[in-house]
Design an enzyme around this catalytic site. Structure first.
Site, short mmCIF file in Angstrom:
data_model
loop_
_atom_site.label_atom_id
_atom_site.label_comp_id
_atom_site.label_asym_id
_atom_site.label_seq_id
_atom_site.Cartn_x
_atom_site.Cartn_y
_atom_site.Cartn_z
N LYS A 167 2.41 1.63 -8.79
CA LYS A 167 2.10 2.59 -9.86
C LYS A 167 3.15 2.58 -10.97
O LYS A 167 2.88 3.05 -12.08
CB LYS A 167 2.00 4.01 -9.29
CG LYS A 167 0.68 4.27 -8.58
CD LYS A 167 0.58 5.73 -8.17
CE LYS A 167 -0.68 6.05 -7.42
NZ LYS A 167 -0.71 7.41 -6.87
N LYS A 186 -8.04 -3.75 -5.48
CA LYS A 186 -8.71 -2.60 -4.86
C LYS A 186 -9.57 -1.84 -5.89
O LYS A 186 -9.16 -1.69 -7.04
CB LYS A 186 -7.58 -1.69 -4.36
CG LYS A 186 -7.99 -0.55 -3.50
CD LYS A 186 -6.78 0.32 -3.18
CE LYS A 186 -6.30 1.10 -4.39
NZ LYS A 186 -5.44 2.25 -4.10
N LYS A 203 -9.92 4.47 -9.10
CA LYS A 203 -10.47 5.45 -10.04
C LYS A 203 -10.01 5.16 -11.45
O LYS A 203 -10.79 5.26 -12.39
CB LYS A 203 -9.97 6.85 -9.65
CG LYS A 203 -10.58 7.40 -8.38
CD LYS A 203 -10.20 8.88 -8.28
CE LYS A 203 -10.42 9.45 -6.91
NZ LYS A 203 -9.24 10.15 -6.39
P1 AMP Z 1 -7.47 8.43 -4.04
O1 AMP Z 1 -8.58 7.84 -4.88
O2 AMP Z 1 -6.18 7.67 -4.23
O3 AMP Z 1 -7.33 9.92 -4.17
O4 AMP Z 1 -7.89 8.17 -2.53
C1 AMP Z 1 -8.64 9.06 -1.73
C2 AMP Z 1 -8.99 8.38 -0.41
O5 AMP Z 1 -9.85 7.25 -0.63
C3 AMP Z 1 -7.80 7.83 0.39
O6 AMP Z 1 -8.03 8.02 1.77
C4 AMP Z 1 -7.78 6.37 0.04
O7 AMP Z 1 -7.17 5.57 1.03
C5 AMP Z 1 -9.27 6.08 -0.05
N1 AMP Z 1 -9.52 4.95 -0.97
C6 AMP Z 1 -9.21 4.89 -2.29
N2 AMP Z 1 -9.60 3.71 -2.82
C7 AMP Z 1 -10.17 3.00 -1.81
C8 AMP Z 1 -10.76 1.69 -1.71
N3 AMP Z 1 -10.85 0.90 -2.76
N4 AMP Z 1 -11.25 1.30 -0.50
C9 AMP Z 1 -11.17 2.12 0.59
N5 AMP Z 1 -10.61 3.36 0.56
C10 AMP Z 1 -10.12 3.80 -0.61
#
Ligand code: AMP
Ligand code: TRP
Length: 288
Positions: free
Chosen positions: A126, A207, A210
């Protein structure tokens, strides 16, 4: 020093689950397959606590304004419920509404060596190329440790990118125990066997995320996208230059589509491969 697991006060109770998502943007298929789907699947055998981690979203302050953050926090909570979390079974709340999260984070800060935080791969990713880095971004995993440890959490269902943070949480708890005696339950990360790392449709070596989804329409499937937008994103997903689907040496893009199809259909991978083997990629994309 080890801590009995589960904690003596909760011996015999159902395993306690804690997890959360940042309300930075709309949730996408990676969030669903990596985390939400597991939350919903296990909810009736467990005690469930699910948080909208708005304070974590503040670690990149320029990315979000306060009114928007409040609105998105509600939208993410609504998406938890729309994905199937049962409010009778699951406690759903917003992190900043419970001041103990920041209080516990301070106490944990004081026992966490700085070097442990500098080693976090997500911090490195990040901050890459950023001229100015807020302290919150470095301290992010300590607040996450506070979230988890406050609730005597046994299991933390997350995508693969969060495993290192849950391991750090255990290390912080063990260090705290070493200094002050046993207090916390040591949590473990629970990662799905398939879908733990969904890749970007337009760039299958990175990956699905968002922040990229906000910039590039074909990057992700967002949970609130209408069917025609989803169809377009899947049909234009990067595969490879072969004309026919071959699985022995499948490219990352083909593997990604197969994984998405496999997890959503619940069918064995060998079945799916047999169905589209030798056909063009259109067949794989339209199945996915
Ligand atoms: P975040 O978008 O960082 O708030 O992530 C929320 C949850 O979604 C966490 O448990 C992450 O590990 C999971 N997550 C985010 N992006 C991915 C992805 N591309 N594939 C699988 N899990 C994801
Ligand atoms: N860091 C997590 C993510 O970006 C969100 C999060 C904050 C979290 N606190 C948590 C996940 C506690 C699980 C448990 O995905």
């Amino acid at each position: 020093m080890t801590h009995p697991d589960p904690a003596p006060s909760r011996a015999g109770a159902r395993p306690r689950v804690f997890s959360g998502m940042q309300p930075t943007s709309d949730l996408h298929l990676g969030n669903y397959l990596g985390a939400l789907k597991q939350w919903v699947a296990g909810q009736h055998e467990r005690e469930n606590v699910f948080c909208v981690v708005d304070l974590h979203a503040l670690t990149i302050p320029e990315a979000i304004d306060p009114a928007q953050l409040r609105a998105r926090s509600r939208a993410v909570a609504a998406m938890y419920l729309a994905s199937g979390l049962d409010p009778e079974t699951a406690t759903v709340f917003v992190q900043s509404h419970v001041p103990e999260h920041t209080e516990a984070a301070w106490l944990l800060n004081c026992v966490t060596p700085l070097g442990w935080l500098h080693r976090m791969t997500q911090f490195k990713a990040k901050t890459e190329g950023r001229a100015s880095i807020g302290t919150g971004l470095l301290d992010y995993p300590v607040l996450q440790a506070a979230d988890i440890l406050l609730y005597d959490t046994d299991e933390v269902p997350v995508g693969e990118d969060q495993v290192q943070h849950v391991e750090l949480t255990r290390d912080i708890a063990v260090r705290f125990h070493h200094l002050f005696g046993d207090v916390f339950v040591l949590p473990k990360a629970v990662v799905p066997t398939s879908g733990a790392r969904v890749m970007g449709l337009d760039e299958p070596t990175a990956k699905m995320s968002k922040s990229i989804a906000d910039e590039r329409p074909g990057h992700a499937v967002r949970l609130l996208d209408p069917p025609n937008v989803i169809r377009k994103a899947i049909m234009s997903a990067v595969t490879d230059s072969e004309r026919e689907t071959r699985f022995e040496h499948a490219s990352p893009g083909v593997r990604n589509l197969l994984t998405i199809w496999q997890v959503l259909s619940g069918r064995p991978m060998t079945d799916l491969e047999a169905e589209v083997e030798g056909k063009g990629y259109g067949a794989l994309a339209s199945e996915a």
